[in-house]
Design a protein around this motif. Structure first.
Motif, PDB file in Angstrom:
ATOM      1  N   ARG A  16       7.196 -13.705   0.772  1.00 25.67           N
ATOM      2  CA  ARG A  16       7.566 -12.005   1.037  1.00 25.67           C
ATOM      3  C   ARG A  16       5.988 -11.491   0.993  1.00 25.67           C
ATOM      4  O   ARG A  16       5.081 -12.068   0.324  1.00 25.67           O
ATOM      5  CB  ARG A  16       8.347 -11.231   0.305  1.00 25.67           C
ATOM      6  CG  ARG A  16       9.800 -11.870   0.336  1.00 25.67           C
ATOM      7  CD  ARG A  16      10.451 -10.835  -0.698  1.00 25.67           C
ATOM      8  NE  ARG A  16      12.110 -11.093  -0.618  1.00 25.67           N
ATOM      9  CZ  ARG A  16      12.944 -10.632  -1.420  1.00 25.67           C
ATOM     10  NH1 ARG A  16      12.556  -9.930  -2.558  1.00 25.67           N
ATOM     11  NH2 ARG A  16      14.183 -10.864  -1.187  1.00 25.67           N
ATOM     12  N   LEU A  17       5.778 -10.258   1.757  1.00 24.39           N
ATOM     13  CA  LEU A  17       4.711  -9.830   1.672  1.00 24.39           C
ATOM     14  C   LEU A  17       5.083  -8.236   1.106  1.00 24.39           C
ATOM     15  O   LEU A  17       5.528  -7.447   1.979  1.00 24.39           O
ATOM     16  CB  LEU A  17       3.994  -9.407   2.954  1.00 24.39           C
ATOM     17  CG  LEU A  17       3.572 -10.569   3.608  1.00 24.39           C
ATOM     18  CD1 LEU A  17       3.024 -10.656   5.081  1.00 24.39           C
ATOM     19  CD2 LEU A  17       2.100 -11.337   2.782  1.00 24.39           C
ATOM     20  N   TYR A  18       4.976  -7.965   0.023  1.00 25.71           N
ATOM     21  CA  TYR A  18       5.207  -6.435  -0.698  1.00 25.71           C
ATOM     22  C   TYR A  18       4.270  -5.338  -0.354  1.00 25.71           C
ATOM     23  O   TYR A  18       2.931  -5.749  -0.211  1.00 25.71           O
ATOM     24  CB  TYR A  18       5.292  -6.740  -2.132  1.00 25.71           C
ATOM     25  CG  TYR A  18       6.666  -7.398  -2.464  1.00 25.71           C
ATOM     26  CD1 TYR A  18       7.545  -6.675  -2.598  1.00 25.71           C
ATOM     27  CD2 TYR A  18       6.684  -8.583  -2.957  1.00 25.71           C
ATOM     28  CE1 TYR A  18       8.832  -7.084  -3.217  1.00 25.71           C
ATOM     29  CE2 TYR A  18       7.926  -9.239  -3.396  1.00 25.71           C
ATOM     30  CZ  TYR A  18       9.189  -8.420  -3.241  1.00 25.71           C
ATOM     31  OH  TYR A  18      10.187  -9.219  -3.693  1.00 25.71           O
ATOM     32  N   VAL A  19       4.794  -4.469   0.155  1.00 25.82           N
ATOM     33  CA  VAL A  19       3.711  -3.179   0.499  1.00 25.82           C
ATOM     34  C   VAL A  19       3.385  -2.691  -0.942  1.00 25.82           C
ATOM     35  O   VAL A  19       3.956  -2.647  -1.783  1.00 25.82           O
ATOM     36  CB  VAL A  19       4.728  -2.208   1.210  1.00 25.82           C
ATOM     37  CG1 VAL A  19       3.903  -0.949   1.260  1.00 25.82           C
ATOM     38  CG2 VAL A  19       5.072  -2.767   2.588  1.00 25.82           C
ATOM     39  N   SER A  20       2.317  -2.587  -1.057  1.00 25.40           N
ATOM     40  CA  SER A  20       1.418  -2.045  -2.387  1.00 25.40           C
ATOM     41  C   SER A  20       1.995  -0.641  -3.094  1.00 25.40           C
ATOM     42  O   SER A  20       2.468   0.112  -2.088  1.00 25.40           O
ATOM     43  CB  SER A  20      -0.058  -2.044  -2.276  1.00 25.40           C
ATOM     44  OG  SER A  20      -0.433  -0.997  -1.309  1.00 25.40           O
ATOM     45  N   GLU A  21       1.825  -0.304  -4.065  1.00 26.14           N
ATOM     46  CA  GLU A  21       1.994   0.886  -4.511  1.00 26.14           C
ATOM     47  C   GLU A  21       1.287   2.014  -4.020  1.00 26.14           C
ATOM     48  O   GLU A  21       1.794   3.065  -3.540  1.00 26.14           O
ATOM     49  CB  GLU A  21       1.815   0.875  -6.199  1.00 26.14           C
ATOM     50  CG  GLU A  21       2.529  -0.232  -6.787  1.00 26.14           C
ATOM     51  CD  GLU A  21       2.526  -0.125  -8.336  1.00 26.14           C
ATOM     52  OE1 GLU A  21       1.737   0.806  -8.701  1.00 26.14           O
ATOM     53  OE2 GLU A  21       3.104  -0.772  -9.208  1.00 26.14           O
ATOM     54  N   GLU A  22       0.027   1.700  -3.614  1.00 27.07           N
ATOM     55  CA  GLU A  22      -0.646   2.904  -2.905  1.00 27.07           C
ATOM     56  C   GLU A  22      -0.188   3.277  -1.730  1.00 27.07           C
ATOM     57  O   GLU A  22      -0.027   4.421  -1.209  1.00 27.07           O
ATOM     58  CB  GLU A  22      -2.021   2.242  -2.759  1.00 27.07           C
ATOM     59  CG  GLU A  22      -3.065   2.073  -3.843  1.00 27.07           C
ATOM     60  CD  GLU A  22      -2.639   0.786  -4.766  1.00 27.07           C
ATOM     61  OE1 GLU A  22      -1.810   0.105  -4.100  1.00 27.07           O
ATOM     62  OE2 GLU A  22      -3.160   0.481  -5.716  1.00 27.07           O
ATOM     63  N   VAL A  23       0.601   2.160  -0.647  1.00 25.21           N
ATOM     64  CA  VAL A  23       0.919   2.713   0.454  1.00 25.21           C
ATOM     65  C   VAL A  23       2.417   3.133   0.026  1.00 25.21           C
ATOM     66  O   VAL A  23       2.889   4.278   1.049  1.00 25.21           O
ATOM     67  CB  VAL A  23       1.333   1.210   1.177  1.00 25.21           C
ATOM     68  CG1 VAL A  23       2.178   1.562   2.441  1.00 25.21           C
ATOM     69  CG2 VAL A  23       0.034   0.654   1.557  1.00 25.21           C
ATOM     70  N   GLY A  71       2.313   1.954  10.036  1.00 26.37           N
ATOM     71  CA  GLY A  71       1.068   2.735  10.152  1.00 26.37           C
ATOM     72  C   GLY A  71       0.567   2.725   8.789  1.00 26.37           C
ATOM     73  O   GLY A  71      -0.982   2.836   8.609  1.00 26.37           O
ATOM     74  N   ALA A  72       1.208   2.995   7.493  1.00 23.97           N
ATOM     75  CA  ALA A  72       0.568   3.353   6.422  1.00 23.97           C
ATOM     76  C   ALA A  72      -0.104   1.866   5.910  1.00 23.97           C
ATOM     77  O   ALA A  72      -0.973   1.685   5.137  1.00 23.97           O
ATOM     78  CB  ALA A  72       1.728   3.491   5.291  1.00 23.97           C
ATOM     79  N   ALA A  73       0.410   0.797   6.230  1.00 27.16           N
ATOM     80  CA  ALA A  73       0.171  -0.611   5.909  1.00 27.16           C
ATOM     81  C   ALA A  73      -1.177  -1.123   6.737  1.00 27.16           C
ATOM     82  O   ALA A  73      -1.774  -2.237   6.326  1.00 27.16           O
ATOM     83  CB  ALA A  73       1.196  -1.588   5.947  1.00 27.16           C
ATOM     84  N   GLY A  74      -1.222  -0.536   7.885  1.00 32.93           N
ATOM     85  CA  GLY A  74      -2.370  -0.839   8.767  1.00 32.93           C
ATOM     86  C   GLY A  74      -2.093  -1.895   9.664  1.00 32.93           C
ATOM     87  O   GLY A  74      -3.007  -2.892   9.720  1.00 32.93           O
TER      88      GLY A  74
END
Length: 366
Positions: A16-23, A71-74
């Motif tokens: 998995r690729l988890y979306v970071s807390e910042e995102v 968009g938020a993850a780029g």
């Protein structure tokens, strides 16, 4: 860092690729309440899909949700899975969160409690009365001449113990019973010092493993029983300065499971002396006060009858109940023929033969 790569340690195919807390915060989501990740999907053309758990409603629904996350993850919908993984693995490692004040307080309290408990146990062990250990008969303990005089004097506090200082080929202490069986005890100091005796015997000269091999050989070649014991005197984990926890575990596991040697911990030299005298007394004379094999005697008649039958080999509580319901009394059960007993559910040939052997004093034939 927008994505964090994760692989299941027990199933490497699961990634998995988890979306970071910042995102997540960029999407007005609470990292404690929402999780978003990307995982491989053969069903979709791009080979991956966005999944989520928890409350992600501020990020939208359906296509809006996916577009907002990308968009938020780029990232874009046309990026292959392998490119996403490569991007995540190039990102700098996430820093571990410092413990919260509450967690710090809990850890501090836990360490304090452990420290107090350890100190309390040490004091308790120091107050053990070696002279009070009861024995059925006198015991002679052979002690290697290199052992400290203080330990020998502690052993002699029990009037039933005779200590002989000798040169032992195996172990630091030896006890023999009337049949010639041997109890061999090796003492390893694990007290606070620059390097414990336990560490030196493993890392510097390897004598602990040599000693364990010779103990194992003595077990296999003797026509009498040989019981090897290693006493770890002191806290082997807290006081070791040159061995990691996993290295200590490896040595302990090797000695106990492969060499089949019992490892017994003690707090300090006084505790060691107490344990050696206790071991010697049990080895030579057994328990001073025999332990009954029966549980508390029941008061009801039927339970008393079951209690009597359960004392026989192979008779479980269920078997005893079936026997009583069939024959009515203990006397009739014990005078029943082999054929009658075999007719009872659960009473197979082996159980019946074992019962008949006890009743008639010898093995039963067909």
């Amino acid at each position: 860092m927008a994505l964090r790569f994760w692989k299941n340690p027990t199933n490497p195919a699961m990634m998995r690729l988890y979306v970071s807390e910042e995102v997540l915060r960029t999407l007005s989501l609470d990292p404690e309440e929402a999780k978003i990740w990307i995982e491989p999907s053969e069903k979709l053309r791009v080979g991956w899909a966005i999944r989520s758990r928890g409350d992600v409603s501020p990020a939208g629904k359906g296509a809006v949700f996916h577009n907002n996350v990308m968009g938020a993850a780029g990232i874009t919908a046309s990026m292959p899975w392998d490119d996403l993984v490569a991007q995540a693995q190039k990102s700098p490692k996430r820093r571990a969160k410092p413990p919260s004040p509450a967690k710090k307080g809990y850890q501090s309290a836990l360490e304090h409690m452990r420290g107090n408990r350890s100190e309390g146990r040490s004091q308790e062990a120091a107050s053990l009365d070696i002279a009070s250990i009861k024995m059925n008969q006198p015991v002679t303990i052979l002690v290697d001449h290199r052992e400290p005089a203080a330990l020998i004097e502690l052993l002699r506090e029990n009037e039933m113990v005779t200590v002989e200082s000798v040169s032992l080929e195996l172990g630091d202490f030896e006890v023999q019973d009337a049949d010639g069986n041997r109890l061999l005890i090796e003492r390893k100091r694990c007290d606070a010092s620059s390097k414990t005796d336990f560490e030196v015997s493993i890392q510097d000269d390897g004598r602990l493993f040599d000693q364990s091999e010779r103990l194992k050989l003595a077990q296999g070649t003797s026509d009498r029983q040989v019981i090897p014991v290693v006493i770890l005197e002191g806290d082997v984990y807290a006081n070791s300065t040159t061995m990691l926890c996993q290295q200590i575990d490896g040595a302990v596991s090797f000695l106990s499971t492969i060499q089949r040697i019992s490892l017994l911990p003690t707090c300090h030299i006084h505790h060691t002396a107490y344990l050696i005298v206790k071991l010697a007394g049990h080895f030579v004379g057994g328990l001073y006060t025999p332990v009954t094999l029966h549980k508390a005697k029941p008061k009801a008649l039927f339970e008393q009858q079951k209690y009597v039958l359960e004392a026989f080999p192979g008779i479980s509580a269920k078997s005893a109940e079936l026997l009583l319901r069939e024959f009515g009394t203990v006397r009739k059960v014990l005078t029943a023929t082999r054929t009658e007993l075999l007719s009872i559910k659960g009473m197979g040939p082996k159980r019946v033969d074992a019962l008949m052997a006890v009743l008639e004093g010898g093995p039963q034939s067909q």
